[in-house]
Design a protein around this motif. Structure first.
Motif, PDB file in Angstrom:
ATOM      1  N   TRP A  31      -7.415  16.857  32.957  1.00  0.00           N
ATOM      2  CA  TRP A  31      -8.557  16.122  33.539  1.00  0.00           C
ATOM      3  C   TRP A  31      -9.367  15.556  32.387  1.00  0.00           C
ATOM      4  N   GLU A  35     -12.615  10.513  34.112  1.00  0.00           N
ATOM      5  CA  GLU A  35     -11.585  10.406  35.156  1.00  0.00           C
ATOM      6  C   GLU A  35     -12.002  11.166  36.413  1.00  0.00           C
ATOM      7  N   ASN A  36     -11.813  10.551  37.551  1.00  0.00           N
ATOM      8  CA  ASN A  36     -12.078  11.195  38.837  1.00  0.00           C
ATOM      9  C   ASN A  36     -10.767  11.663  39.461  1.00  0.00           C
ATOM     10  N   TYR A 168     -18.804  16.545  33.176  1.00  0.00           N
ATOM     11  CA  TYR A 168     -17.803  16.932  34.167  1.00  0.00           C
ATOM     12  C   TYR A 168     -18.502  17.621  35.331  1.00  0.00           C
ATOM     13  N   LEU A 190     -22.415   9.691  44.472  1.00  0.00           N
ATOM     14  CA  LEU A 190     -21.405   9.974  43.450  1.00  0.00           C
ATOM     15  C   LEU A 190     -20.836   8.693  42.860  1.00  0.00           C
ATOM     16  N   GLU A 191     -20.574   7.704  43.700  1.00  0.00           N
ATOM     17  CA  GLU A 191     -20.037   6.436  43.208  1.00  0.00           C
ATOM     18  C   GLU A 191     -21.026   5.734  42.278  1.00  0.00           C
ATOM     19  N   HIS A 194     -21.353   7.723  38.932  1.00  0.00           N
ATOM     20  CA  HIS A 194     -20.187   7.546  38.072  1.00  0.00           C
ATOM     21  C   HIS A 194     -20.224   6.188  37.381  1.00  0.00           C
ATOM     22  N   ALA A 200     -17.256  12.505  35.007  1.00  0.00           N
ATOM     23  CA  ALA A 200     -15.933  12.754  35.580  1.00  0.00           C
ATOM     24  C   ALA A 200     -16.049  13.758  36.715  1.00  0.00           C
ATOM     25  N   TYR A 201     -15.438  13.433  37.865  1.00  0.00           N
ATOM     26  CA  TYR A 201     -15.506  14.306  39.029  1.00  0.00           C
ATOM     27  C   TYR A 201     -14.152  14.949  39.302  1.00  0.00           C
ATOM     28  N   LEU A 203     -13.013  16.408  42.735  1.00  0.00           N
ATOM     29  CA  LEU A 203     -13.417  16.557  44.135  1.00  0.00           C
ATOM     30  C   LEU A 203     -12.385  17.380  44.883  1.00  0.00           C
ATOM     31  N   ILE A 214     -12.947   8.291  46.251  1.00  0.00           N
ATOM     32  CA  ILE A 214     -13.589   8.698  45.007  1.00  0.00           C
ATOM     33  C   ILE A 214     -12.636   8.751  43.816  1.00  0.00           C
ATOM     34  N   ALA A 215     -11.404   9.199  44.043  1.00  0.00           N
ATOM     35  CA  ALA A 215     -10.548   9.604  42.931  1.00  0.00           C
ATOM     36  C   ALA A 215      -9.582   8.527  42.449  1.00  0.00           C
TER      37      ALA A 215
END
Length: 233
Positions: A31, A35-36, A168, A190-191, A194, A200-201, A203, A214-215
């Motif tokens: 990760w 990066e999501n 993170y 969240l969007e 970011h 970096a999420y 989820l 999201i990812a």
């Protein structure tokens, strides 16, 4: 390598009859900064256990988890305290991280006071900024947390984590149980965050729509293993 590297991690618990049962089996992925990732799977697939390992609440039985080359499974509580400004988590049950008897403002300011170098004026400015971002009325700042709805508590827990500007953020079922409007509000925050800060999420969810919203990368878990890896088109 910068970021998290989960290498052949397994986790076993004991059931009520003291018989072992394995929740995670040789899980491996990386990760990276900015990066999501979404970890998708049904209840019991090991998603939440993975979240607890990544935030240091529990340790794996085997395998390693490193962050920027450091083995987090060897960190002491004092090391975790220092790293909390970089690595945060928000869980489905927000009550565990909030003091229900204290005000909204106190709950957020406490994190900033303990884990940042901001002065009182700067802390207030950060809180006002995030209240606006999360669409929470400033009138709520003096309200005891116990008077908030479940959705408001979830957003407050998110606000508290974001106030530290982590690199993170682990999000464990943060939209589960929320109505569509509240869930959309959380995902919108969240969007925006970011885009603005590059956080970096990771989820953790059982909702495919939220995962793909999201990812950048989707890890699908089944019975404690990563069964499939997908990418957002």
């Amino acid at each position: 390598m910068e970021g998290f590297v989960v290498d052949q991690v397994s986790k076993t618990y004991m059931d009520e009859n003291q018989r072992p049962f394995q929740v995670l089996h040789n899980v491996a992925f990386s990760w990276s900064s900015g990066e999501n990732i979404a970890v998708l799977g049904e209840s019991g697939s090991g998603k939440s256990t993975l979240a607890r390992l990544l935030i240091g609440i529990e340790k794996p039985n085997s395998g390693t988890i490193t962050w920027n080359g450091e083995d987090i499974t060897r960190w002491k509580s004092s090391t975790w305290r220092e790293k909390r400004k970089h690595i945060q988590a928000v869980f489905q049950d927000a009550s565990g991280t909030l003091n229900p008897a204290r005000s909204v403002y106190h709950n957020v300011e406490e994190a900033l006071r303990n884990l940042s170098d901001l002065n009182a004026k700067e802390r207030r400015a950060r809180i006002d900024e995030l209240m606006a971002l999360t669409h929470m009325s400033s009138k709520l700042l003096q309200v005891p947390v116990r008077q908030l709805s479940g959705g408001e508590q979830r957003r407050l827990s998110l606000l508290r984590a974001l106030s530290l500007h982590p690199s993170y953020l682990i999000l464990d079922e943060v939209t589960s149980g929320l109505d569509l409007i509240s869930a959309d509000a959380v995902l919108s925050v969240l969007e925006k965050y970011h885009t603005q800060y590059g956080c970096a999420y990771l989820l953790i969810t059982h909702d495919k729509q939220n995962a793909y919203r999201i990812a950048d990368r989707i890890l699908e878990m089944q019975k404690g293993e990563i069964a499939k890896i997908g990418h957002r088109k």
